[in-house]
Design a protein around this motif. Structure first.
Motif, PDB file in Angstrom:
ATOM      1  N   VAL A  92      11.974  61.994  11.939  1.00  0.00           N
ATOM      2  CA  VAL A  92      13.110  61.608  11.112  1.00  0.00           C
ATOM      3  C   VAL A  92      12.996  62.387   9.815  1.00  0.00           C
ATOM      4  N   THR A  93      13.959  63.246   9.535  1.00  0.00           N
ATOM      5  CA  THR A  93      13.883  64.106   8.362  1.00  0.00           C
ATOM      6  C   THR A  93      14.425  63.402   7.121  1.00  0.00           C
ATOM      7  N   ASP A  94      14.059  63.939   5.954  1.00  0.00           N
ATOM      8  CA  ASP A  94      14.583  63.404   4.702  1.00  0.00           C
ATOM      9  C   ASP A  94      16.109  63.513   4.661  1.00  0.00           C
ATOM     10  N   ASP A  98      18.752  60.560   3.972  1.00  0.00           N
ATOM     11  CA  ASP A  98      19.783  60.665   2.929  1.00  0.00           C
ATOM     12  C   ASP A  98      21.166  60.387   3.502  1.00  0.00           C
ATOM     13  N   ARG A  99      21.448  60.995   4.667  1.00  0.00           N
ATOM     14  CA  ARG A  99      22.747  60.837   5.299  1.00  0.00           C
ATOM     15  C   ARG A  99      22.988  59.392   5.695  1.00  0.00           C
ATOM     16  N   PHE A 100      21.970  58.770   6.276  1.00  0.00           N
ATOM     17  CA  PHE A 100      22.078  57.387   6.728  1.00  0.00           C
ATOM     18  C   PHE A 100      22.350  56.452   5.551  1.00  0.00           C
ATOM     19  N   THR A 105      26.093  53.093   2.448  1.00  0.00           N
ATOM     20  CA  THR A 105      26.327  52.489   1.134  1.00  0.00           C
ATOM     21  C   THR A 105      27.443  53.140   0.345  1.00  0.00           C
ATOM     22  N   GLY A 106      28.108  54.135   0.924  1.00  0.00           N
ATOM     23  CA  GLY A 106      29.159  54.819   0.180  1.00  0.00           C
ATOM     24  C   GLY A 106      28.623  55.587  -1.012  1.00  0.00           C
ATOM     25  N   GLY A 107      27.411  56.113  -0.875  1.00  0.00           N
ATOM     26  CA  GLY A 107      26.834  56.910  -1.947  1.00  0.00           C
ATOM     27  C   GLY A 107      26.230  56.100  -3.079  1.00  0.00           C
ATOM     28  N   GLN A 108      25.971  54.820  -2.856  1.00  0.00           N
ATOM     29  CA  GLN A 108      25.352  53.966  -3.878  1.00  0.00           C
ATOM     30  C   GLN A 108      24.008  53.464  -3.346  1.00  0.00           C
ATOM     31  N   PRO A 109      22.944  54.242  -3.563  1.00  0.00           N
ATOM     32  CA  PRO A 109      21.642  53.895  -2.983  1.00  0.00           C
ATOM     33  C   PRO A 109      21.140  52.506  -3.361  1.00  0.00           C
ATOM     34  N   VAL A 133      14.480  52.004  10.377  1.00  0.00           N
ATOM     35  CA  VAL A 133      15.714  51.729  11.109  1.00  0.00           C
ATOM     36  C   VAL A 133      16.063  52.909  12.020  1.00  0.00           C
ATOM     37  N   LEU A 134      15.939  54.128  11.502  1.00  0.00           N
ATOM     38  CA  LEU A 134      16.259  55.307  12.303  1.00  0.00           C
ATOM     39  C   LEU A 134      15.249  55.499  13.437  1.00  0.00           C
ATOM     40  N   ILE A 135      13.983  55.211  13.167  1.00  0.00           N
ATOM     41  CA  ILE A 135      12.974  55.271  14.228  1.00  0.00           C
ATOM     42  C   ILE A 135      13.312  54.274  15.329  1.00  0.00           C
ATOM     43  N   ASN A 136      13.662  53.053  14.924  1.00  0.00           N
ATOM     44  CA  ASN A 136      14.015  52.035  15.918  1.00  0.00           C
ATOM     45  C   ASN A 136      15.228  52.453  16.729  1.00  0.00           C
ATOM     46  N   ASP A 137      16.167  53.121  16.073  1.00  0.00           N
ATOM     47  CA  ASP A 137      17.358  53.593  16.780  1.00  0.00           C
ATOM     48  C   ASP A 137      16.971  54.608  17.858  1.00  0.00           C
ATOM     49  N   ARG A 138      16.014  55.477  17.543  1.00  0.00           N
ATOM     50  CA  ARG A 138      15.557  56.453  18.543  1.00  0.00           C
ATOM     51  C   ARG A 138      14.819  55.744  19.677  1.00  0.00           C
ATOM     52  N   LEU A 139      14.011  54.758  19.313  1.00  0.00           N
ATOM     53  CA  LEU A 139      13.272  54.014  20.335  1.00  0.00           C
ATOM     54  C   LEU A 139      14.203  53.270  21.281  1.00  0.00           C
ATOM     55  N   ALA A 140      15.384  52.912  20.775  1.00  0.00           N
ATOM     56  CA  ALA A 140      16.339  52.131  21.568  1.00  0.00           C
ATOM     57  C   ALA A 140      17.192  52.990  22.492  1.00  0.00           C
TER      58      ALA A 140
END
Length: 202
Positions: A92-94, A98-100, A105-109, A133-140
């Protein structure tokens, strides 16, 4: 409880081995989580919550009436997810993080920091939470439905956790009692922008 929670309840113990002095949790082949680390993360969570309070009905803390236990569960969960990704070659890259976060959040971290806070994650660890969350998405991937997705992710996390030699200081071991989900060791694979379905206590 998910399969990950059930399996890890047998692995993460408060009495299955000595925990070094000053440690909140230890691992076989990784740096410990010290009690100072846990205190700092808990204080950071509390300070952020004071500035950005949420109704308790949307908090998803795994241990009612034990904020430190919930924060520790989250810290352990982040490590388990990262180790699971390493073992399975998931990257999972930086830029993906960032994109996720930006999309959600509409650009509001700060809004994502609030999402992470619901799970007992302090703001300084919210990017790691996004990675989880992104790792879990890949695992799923490949699961036929939501139930299968949760089971598939839970099995992967539990398999990794069993090999990590996790030991929890008895002072915080109550966070892993039967009946409580274990922090991020279940899959937060639903739309995180929607209200929580499960409630917890601060």
């Amino acid at each position: 409880m998910t399969l990950a929670a059930v399996a890890l309840a047998l692995t993460v113990t408060a009495c299955g081995g000595e925990v070094r002095m000053g440690a909140a949790a230890t691992f076989a082949d990784a740096p410990r989580i010290s009690q100072d680390d846990l205190a700092d993360a808990t204080a950071e969570w509390q300070a952020f919550y004071a500035k950005h309070p949420l109704d308790r009905s949307v908090l998803m803390l795994p241990k009612a009436n034990s904020l430190q236990g919930s924060v520790l569960a989250a810290l352990i969960g982040l490590r388990v997810a990262e180790e699971t990704a390493d073992e399975r070659g998931i990257e999972v890259t930086d830029a993906e993080v960032d994109r996720f976060v930006s999309t959600l959040t509409g650009g509001q971290p700060v809004r994502f920091d609030q999402v992470a806070m619901r799970f007992g994650v302090a703001p300084s660890h919210s990017r790691q939470f996004a990675r989880t969350v992104l790792i879990n998405d890949r695992l799923a991937q490949g699961a036929v439905d939501e139930e299968a997705s949760v089971r598939q992710v839970g099995d992967a996390l539990a398999e990794t956790a069993r090999g990590m030699g996790i030991r929890v200081n008895p002072r915080f071991g109550g966070a892993y009692a039967p009946g409580f989900p274990l922090g991020l060791l279940y899959a937060p694979d639903y739309d995180l922008s929607k209200p929580a379905k499960r409630t917890g206590g601060a």
